[in-house]
Design an enzyme around this catalytic site. Structure first.
Site, PDB file in Angstrom:
ATOM      1  CB  CYS A   2      -0.772   0.124   1.027  1.00  0.00           C
ATOM      2  SG  CYS A   2      -2.190  -1.374   1.346  1.00  0.00           S
ATOM      3  NE  ARG A  27       4.769   1.738  -0.007  1.00  0.00           N
ATOM      4  CZ  ARG A  27       5.761   1.522   0.871  1.00  0.00           C
ATOM      5  NH1 ARG A  27       6.901   1.726   0.461  1.00  0.00           N
ATOM      6  NH2 ARG A  27       5.580   0.949   1.990  1.00  0.00           N
ATOM      7  CD1 TRP A  74      -0.100  -6.153  -2.805  1.00  0.00           C
ATOM      8  CD2 TRP A  74      -0.496  -6.911  -0.819  1.00  0.00           C
ATOM      9  NE1 TRP A  74       0.186  -7.706  -2.584  1.00  0.00           N
ATOM     10  CE2 TRP A  74      -0.192  -8.003  -1.383  1.00  0.00           C
ATOM     11  CE3 TRP A  74      -0.979  -6.772   0.590  1.00  0.00           C
ATOM     12  CZ2 TRP A  74       0.054  -9.252  -0.853  1.00  0.00           C
ATOM     13  CZ3 TRP A  74      -0.824  -8.221   1.399  1.00  0.00           C
ATOM     14  CH2 TRP A  74      -0.327  -9.331   0.454  1.00  0.00           C
ATOM     15  CG  ASN A 100       1.498   0.631   4.289  1.00  0.00           C
ATOM     16  OD1 ASN A 100       0.991  -0.477   4.189  1.00  0.00           O
ATOM     17  ND2 ASN A 100       2.709   1.245   4.286  1.00  0.00           N
ATOM     18  N   GLY A 101      -0.811  -0.824   6.261  1.00  0.00           N
ATOM     19  CA  GLY A 101      -0.595  -1.436   7.607  1.00  0.00           C
ATOM     20  C   GLY A 101      -2.018  -2.649   7.943  1.00  0.00           C
ATOM     21  CD  GLU A 487      16.350 -13.934  -7.189  1.00  0.00           C
ATOM     22  OE1 GLU A 487      15.899 -14.629  -6.175  1.00  0.00           O
ATOM     23  OE2 GLU A 487      16.148 -12.846  -7.623  1.00  0.00           O
ATOM     24  CE  LYS A 491      13.255 -11.887  -9.554  1.00  0.00           C
ATOM     25  NZ  LYS A 491      13.762 -11.697  -8.234  1.00  0.00           N
ATOM     26  CD  GLU A 494       9.348 -12.518  -7.392  1.00  0.00           C
ATOM     27  OE1 GLU A 494       9.386 -11.806  -6.145  1.00  0.00           O
ATOM     28  OE2 GLU A 494      10.298 -12.312  -8.078  1.00  0.00           O
ATOM     29  CG  HIS A 510      17.399 -37.601  -2.964  1.00  0.00           C
ATOM     30  ND1 HIS A 510      17.408 -38.807  -2.618  1.00  0.00           N
ATOM     31  CD2 HIS A 510      18.470 -37.094  -3.279  1.00  0.00           C
ATOM     32  CE1 HIS A 510      18.816 -39.149  -2.640  1.00  0.00           C
ATOM     33  NE2 HIS A 510      19.398 -38.309  -3.038  1.00  0.00           N
ATOM     34  CE  LYS A 609      11.497  -3.198  -5.790  1.00  0.00           C
ATOM     35  NZ  LYS A 609      12.086  -4.759  -6.147  1.00  0.00           N
TER      36      LYS A 609
HETATM   37  C1  G6P Z   1       8.902  -8.953  -1.588  1.00  0.00           C
HETATM   38  C2  G6P Z   1       9.567  -8.509  -3.042  1.00  0.00           C
HETATM   39  C3  G6P Z   1      10.853  -9.243  -3.266  1.00  0.00           C
HETATM   40  C4  G6P Z   1      11.686  -9.070  -2.143  1.00  0.00           C
HETATM   41  C5  G6P Z   1      11.059  -9.220  -0.809  1.00  0.00           C
HETATM   42  C6  G6P Z   1      12.170  -8.945   0.312  1.00  0.00           C
HETATM   43  O1  G6P Z   1       8.327 -10.243  -1.592  1.00  0.00           O
HETATM   44  O2  G6P Z   1       8.373  -8.651  -3.986  1.00  0.00           O
HETATM   45  O3  G6P Z   1      11.329  -8.873  -4.605  1.00  0.00           O
HETATM   46  O4  G6P Z   1      12.936  -9.869  -2.461  1.00  0.00           O
HETATM   47  O5  G6P Z   1       9.734  -8.763  -0.508  1.00  0.00           O
HETATM   48  O6  G6P Z   1      12.065  -7.508   0.224  1.00  0.00           O
HETATM   49  P1  G6P Z   1      13.123  -6.485   0.892  1.00  0.00           P
HETATM   50  O7  G6P Z   1      12.747  -5.179   0.560  1.00  0.00           O
HETATM   51  O8  G6P Z   1      13.280  -6.736   2.303  1.00  0.00           O
HETATM   52  O9  G6P Z   1      14.422  -7.160   0.231  1.00  0.00           O
END
Ligand code: G6P
Length: 614
Positions: A2, A27, A74, A100-101, A487, A491, A494, A510, A609
């Site tokens: 948010c 956000r 969000w 926000n929260g 990772e 990616k 996501e 396994h 994000k």
């Molecule tokens: C969210 C974002 C990710 C990020 C994670 C941790 O899930 O979508 O891209 O890696 O938060 O965020 P930070 O800002 O703590 O690295």
């Protein structure tokens, strides 16, 4: 998670708020709204969908006003629709609030207010706050100020919040408060902005104040004052000058922020390293942690905590620190760490990794560790963020703002910092100067490696065009490249919504091997290092089951070519720098696959994000 923005000043607030919301859209983007005060009236518009859709509704109205608030959501409580969108308006239609929260005790407050006859319209936790403020202000035996009503309401709620609230009956006032969710106050010439981060503010002023938890700011007739929410004590805060440029927060000629940020890596890794090398001595300089360096050196154990992509960086950090510094490192998801009976004493060091510096779980892990008496260090990208301010010391990644929801350049910058930290510790222990120099030289050449990787984009597109219809992908790597497999898979999930899993290559036998058939692309991370022959054997196993083999390597050979359906070759480099360069080609692959599937790259569904709620 948010985005909120408020404005009061001589300008019409609507364009300022909408531009601010666009900057904060990373956000959250499931609904958006604005509320303004104008000529003794409160006007508001809120709509499901993105800020652009809100904008088109606003364009059909004459709504304006010098004081206003706005929100991009969000969803946590209540589906994304017009009614659940913020701002929330009290039942008298005189007060508007953005939040926000999460208000954890919202239900009990809501039931109590309903008993008092307060009607509710939404399914959100946030509405409770505005109705409670209204009740305390308008339906109170003793007359209290609007500010005191806000204060009183905030003391009844449990949970996390960043709020901004306005009231038709006190029309020059904008009140904001923070407990757990970030807020930045911008102080301009005759105008003020308040926002979840500095990006909506920098067009108007570079002077900001970061609010801390339990702080409330009241802006009234051109003045502001900051006080504690509970005690009302005035807090004197220092003004910070931010040096963020507008270009840094715009995508320029690129179609997506993610692609821009992938390309930024041609210089952002070097930006992270600038001034931090000592080639002569084969070591690094990390000024931000110098006060605590001897503690880190003598630590009996290090915990690394983080979420998401930053957690993957932590896994590589473990590998590197254990390799160079010979200290045991435990990597924990912050959400688990915060509730676990972790073993922490004064010889323990916690390293928290966070791009945003605002992730709620990571912050909670830091606070817990501090309470237990250990030193906490942050590896953050956002200067002024809560984590960077609350840790004892830290190292900034200096990679510039990252706006695409899928983290790219922040990840490679985190890896760079972790290599530099591991090397610095190692050099104080048993790592030779020559070994240090080799690593530094490889890092120094990284810009040209990235340029050459980016030139592979046609090859990457070809792989994507032939595999985008797959429902599942498997990513396999060994050793320091296993977290890169995780990772790479993250990616892909996501931004393309293809199910993907990362596995240590040898673990494939396994379980995941059961999934392999002619429809399953398997991405092998296969540099020609000491694990190459083992990975080759795993490639053979997938080939025997007709899987589609995509190999990332630093050197082709005949066998690899005959086994692989596709080979993406990246420059040969130091084995501890390879994870950085390899992750870039995996970012490109995820990006191209998502393009083929027509996905919303910068705003993938359901993600945000910065996760500022638990
Ligand atoms: C969210 C974002 C990710 C990020 C994670 C941790 O899930 O979508 O891209 O890696 O938060 O965020 P930070 O800002 O703590 O690295």
């Amino acid at each position: 998670m948010c985005g909120i923005v408020g404005y009061v000043g001589s300008k019409d607030s609507i364009p300022v708020l909408l531009r601010g919301l666009k900057r904060l859209e990373y956000r959250g983007y499931d609904s958006a709204g604005v509320a303004v005060l104008h000529e003794n009236n409160l006007h508001f518009i809120k709509k499901a969908g993105k800020v652009s859709s809100l904008q088109s509704f606003i364009d059909d109205t004459t709504i304006k006003g010098n004081l206003g608030i706005a929100h991009t959501r969000w969803a946590t409580h209540g589906e994304p629709n017009d009614i659940n969108a913020h701002p929330h308006i009290d039942h008298t239609e005189k007060i508007a609030l953005v939040h926000n929260g999460i208000i954890e005790n919202y239900d009990s407050i809501k039931q109590a207010l309903i008993k008092r006859g307060v009607p509710f319209t939404s399914n959100t936790d946030s509405e409770v706050l505005v109705q409670l403020i209204s009740e305390l202000y308008y339906n109170n035996n003793e007359k209290i100020s609007f500010e005191d009503a806000v204060r009183a309401a905030l003391q009844e709620v449990i949970g996390a919040y960043g709020i901004v609230v306005i009231c038709k009956d006190e029309p020059n006032k904008l009140i904001a408060a923070r407990m757990g969710s970030p807020l930045v106050l911008g102080i301009g010439e005759g105008e003020f902005l308040i926002a979840s981060d500095a990006s909506p503010i920098i067009e108007y002023t570079r002077n900001v104040i970061y609010l801390d938890d339990n702080e409330l700011v009241t802006i009234d007739d051109g003045h502001y004052s900051i006080s504690k929410i509970d005690s009302k004590n005035i807090v004197n805060k220092t003004l910070t000058k931010i040096d963020l440029t507008i270009e840094e927060i715009e995508k320029g000629e690129f179609p997506h922020f993610m692609l821009k940020e992938i390309h930024d890596q041609q210089h952002s890794i070097s930006d992270t390293m600038r001034g931090r090398f000592n080639l002569e001595d084969g070591t690094t300089q990390l000024g931000g942690i110098s006060d605590y360096f001897s503690n880190i050196l003598s630590a009996s154990r290090i915990y690394i905590t983080a979420c998401g992509t930053s957690w993957h960086a932590g896994l590589i950090g473990k590998h590197l620190i254990e390799e160079y510094a010979r200290v045991p490192v435990h990597v924990e998801y912050a959400s688990e760490f915060r509730y676990r009976n972790v073993i922490i004493d004064s010889d323990t060091i916690l390293i928290a990794i966070s791009q945003s510096g605002e992730t709620a779980d990571t912050l909670a892990a830091i606070r817990k560790t501090k309470k237990l008496g250990a030193i906490t260090l942050g590896i953050c990208n956002v200067v002024g963020s809560t984590i960077s301010r609350e840790t004892h010391a830290g190292i900034f990644t200096h990679t510039g703002p990252e706006i695409g929801v899928a983290s790219t350049k922040a990840f490679t910058a985190q890896l760079t910092i972790l290599i530099m930290l591991a090397l610095k510790l190692g050099r104080k222990k048993n790592v030779s100067k020559n070994r240090g120099k080799k690593l530094i030289r490889a890092l120094r050449d990284i810009d040209q490696d990235v340029v050459s990787i980016l030139k592979n984009s046609d090859e990457v597109k070809k792989v994507a065009k032939n595999t985008w219809k797959a429902n599942n992908f498997l990513y396999l790597g060994r050793g320091v490249n296993f977290p890169i497999a995780l990772e790479g898979a993250l990616k892909l999930k996501e931004i393309s919504y293809i199910h993907a899993e990362g596995y240590p290559a040898a673990e494939m036998k396994h379980g995941p091997i059961a999934l392999i058939d002619e429809n399953m692309p398997v991405v092998f991370i296969a540099p020609q290092d000491d694990s190459f022959s083992k990975v080759l054997a795993n490639i053979e196993e997938v080939k025997a089951r007709n899987g589609i083999i995509i190999t990332i390597t630093d050197k082709k050979n005949n066998l690899l070519e005959s086994l692989s359906d596709y080979i993406l070759t990246i420059p040969n480099t130091h084995k501890h720098v390879f994870p950085i360069t390899c992750s870039i080609i995996l970012q490109m692959l995820a990006y191209e696959l998502a393009i083929c599937r027509g996905c919303e790259i910068d705003q993938p569904r359901n993600l945000a994000k910065s996760v500022t709620v638990e």
